[in-house]
Design an enzyme around this catalytic site. Structure first.
Site, short mmCIF file in Angstrom:
data_model
loop_
_atom_site.label_atom_id
_atom_site.label_comp_id
_atom_site.label_asym_id
_atom_site.label_seq_id
_atom_site.Cartn_x
_atom_site.Cartn_y
_atom_site.Cartn_z
N ASP A 93 0.94 -1.02 0.03
CA ASP A 93 0.05 -0.02 0.00
C ASP A 93 1.01 1.15 0.03
O ASP A 93 1.64 1.56 1.00
CB ASP A 93 -0.89 -0.09 1.20
CG ASP A 93 -2.02 -1.13 1.22
OD1 ASP A 93 -1.82 -1.94 0.27
OD2 ASP A 93 -2.97 -0.92 2.02
N LYS A 155 -6.95 3.13 -2.84
CA LYS A 155 -7.47 3.12 -1.29
C LYS A 155 -7.82 4.60 -0.98
O LYS A 155 -7.02 5.48 -1.25
CB LYS A 155 -6.15 2.37 -0.91
CG LYS A 155 -6.58 2.34 0.80
CD LYS A 155 -5.21 1.68 1.47
CE LYS A 155 -5.30 1.64 3.21
NZ LYS A 155 -4.03 1.30 3.53
N LYS A 183 -10.39 0.03 -1.82
CA LYS A 183 -10.30 -0.37 -0.61
C LYS A 183 -10.44 1.00 0.15
O LYS A 183 -10.16 1.95 0.09
CB LYS A 183 -8.83 -0.88 -0.45
CG LYS A 183 -8.54 -1.12 1.28
CD LYS A 183 -7.09 -1.64 1.18
CE LYS A 183 -6.73 -1.61 2.87
NZ LYS A 183 -5.59 -2.19 2.83
#
Length: 222
Positions: A93, A155, A183
């Site tokens: 990430d 995300k 996400k």
């Protein structure tokens, strides 16, 4: 939604500045017990996390790049990504350069993400846009950039800058639809929020240890 279905959507994490080794061990144990998809810890704790998850290949090891500000140089982000891969991470990430996005330096933002994408190759890459810090039009711009750079997920946040809300999700979906996975992280603390966001198209959640266990309890009580 049952416990197994919930766990299959969740990355569990201990990524606050004050997160301790005992917390890392707790989230690893929780992932092994409940079947969470991936476990994230800050970079210095990754060797411990990998050791705790040894023998559980079904649980991913997550690493963070440019966390939490996104302001590191591209060279530093690439080096971090290389370190994550060598350390056994199965998912990465990374944080977008938020300041450059807000400055309109889209080409530099794209080059930053693309360099990390190239480095991690086929390893799952999620790019954090930190939606709570962005205007509506900036959320759309950020999501499109992430899509164009070939990341696997947009995300919404690190969890450090505020909570993700339904409007953030709508703006992302309006910009990129289902062309890229989504996400959510930041502010997801109850089952009702999970169910609503899943209905909106969210397919992964980043949730802290205590909140994840609380939601599991909610499921049991239904």
């Amino acid at each position: 939604m049952n416990r197994k279905e919930f766990a299959s959507l969740v990355d569990i994490s201990a990524v606050r500045a004050q997160s301790t080794l005992s917390e890392v061990k707790m989230i690893a144990s929780a992932a092994k017990e409940h079947g969470f998809v991936c476990v994230f810890a800050l970079n210095s704790f990754l060797p411990y996390l990998k050791e705790e998850l040894s023998g559980y290949p079904q649980v991913g090891v997550g690493g963070v790049v440019g966390f939490p500000s996104g302001g590191e140089s591209t060279r530093i982000k690439v080096e971090q990504a290389e370190e994550m891969l060598k350390g056994g991470c199965t998912e990465i990430d990374m944080v977008m350069n938020i300041g450059k996005l807000k400055s309109g330096l889209f080409k530099e933002v794209e080059e930053d993400i693309a360099a990390v994408r190239k480095t991690v190759n086929k390893t799952t890459l999620k790019v954090i846009i930190e939606a709570p810090l962005l205007e509506k039009f900036e959320i759309a711009d950020a999501a499109k950039i992430v899509l164009n750079c070939g990341a696997d997920y947009v995300k919404t946040g690190t969890g450090w800058a505020g909570a993700t809300n339904y409007e953030h999700i709508r703006e992302i979906k309006n910009a990129v639809g289902d062309s890229i996975k989504l996400k959510v992280a930041g502010g997801v603390r109850d089952l009702g929020t999970v169910l609503k966001m899943k209905e909106m198209g969210v397919c992964r959640f980043g949730i802290g240890y205590s909140s994840a266990l609380k939601i599991l309890s909610e499921i049991e009580e239904r």
